[in-house]
Motif scaffolding. Structure first.
Motif: not given
Length: 316
Positions: A45-62
């Motif tokens: 779950l380490k890499n998939p969770s990092f990828a998903i949460l990283g994508a969300l953080k990228g979307i939220m970063n203005r």
């Protein structure tokens, strides 16, 4: 230039390189933000969770950046959704091959699919080893820019002088299958010395132990271009390493170190015990290795290449 760096962590191999590069760029007056992303610390779950949460953080970063630089394949998802004029993805070893060795066939198929997709999102691809550049050209017909990962010689000034410990052998790396730690442990009782395992120790403590050792053993099954070998070279500690991945780009047999077959514990044992008693060879290897790393792998040599790479990328 304004940078966003993305890495699962900022210590150890890939993460340590990202942190050092950020520090060097900041010293030149550039702005570097290091994205910190939580993930689930469980094997599958380490890499998939990092990828998903990283994508969300990228979307939220203005924030908008000149360059968004991701340092491994899972980081590519955050790279894709972050705002940047140019986007870079670095590969340290062939990601899908690494996953194939460590995980199930299903996970491997997902990783290969993700790998090919993520590469398409980057404006430029880089790697720190010639073998990785060659393998990705063969696998996906991709052209990766070769940008080595050097060591920061200034950091070694805080490592104190230490007394050499008779026949001490050091292992530095993760406690994981691809690093071959089990191979070394299988012959440990027959080694004419004491093995010290530096797995989760702080960098300062690890370097102090390495500096006090007679030699470093790198029994890996898979590698890109191990930073610890360059660190051992700088500390004048002879190296015995598996001839895998990018290691032969650093270790020339009987010149800058000893190359041994991967997954051949008896040959590894023979190499270790022979080198422990051959002080003349120890001196030859350590002297040649120090000259090699000073010539090719310091920030003084490498940073101008990174600056030119970034500047040229923004021009195009």
């Amino acid at each position: 230039m304004k940078f966003l760096f993305i890495s699962p962590r900022y210590s150890g191999g890939i993460g340590g390189h990202a942190a050092m590069l950020a520090h060097q760029l900041e010293n030149f007056g550039h702005s570097v933000t290091k994205m910190e992303t939580p993930h689930i610390p469980i094997k599958n779950l380490k890499n998939p969770s990092f990828a998903i949460l990283g994508a969300l953080k990228g979307i939220m970063n203005r924030q908008n950046y000149d360059i968004v630089h991701a340092f491994n394949i899972p980081s590519g998802f955050a790279m894709h959704y972050s705002k940047g004029q140019k986007k870079i993805l670095s590969a340290h070893g062939v990601y899908s091959d690494q996953v194939k060795v460590l995980h199930s066939s299903t996970t491997s198929k997902i990783a290969t699919s993700a790998e090919s997709r993520v590469f398409k999102w980057a404006d430029k691809l880089t790697t720190d080893s010639q073998i990785t550049k060659k393998e990705y050209k063969k696998k996906f017909n991709l052209d990766l820019e070769y940008l080595p990962s050097p060591i920061d010689t200034e950091m070694f000034k805080k490592i104190p002088e230490v007394k050499k410990i008779t026949n001490q052998v050091a292992y530095v790396g993760r406690d994981s299958f691809e690093k071959g730690i089990d191979i070394l442990k299988s012959i440990e009782s027959k080694i004419n010395g004491n093995v010290v395992y530096c797995v989760d120790k702080p960098w300062d403590e690890t370097m102090k132990i390495l500096k006090s050792s007679r030699l470093l053993v790198v029994p890996s099954r898979m590698e890109s271009l191990p930073t610890v070998i360059k660190e051992a070279f700088y500390l004048k500690i002879p190296v015995i390493a598996s001839s895998v991945g990018g290691i032969p780009e650093l270790v020339t047999h009987n010149e800058t170190g000893i190359l041994t077959e991967s997954e051949n514990p008896q040959l590894l044992l023979k190499n270790i015990n022979e080198l422990l008693i051959d002080e003349s060879l120890q001196q030859k290897l350590s002297s040649n290795a120090y000259d090699f790393v000073i010539k090719h792998f310091t920030w003084k040599k490498i940073l101008p290449k990174y600056l030119n790479f970034y500047e040229n990328l923004l021009k195009n």
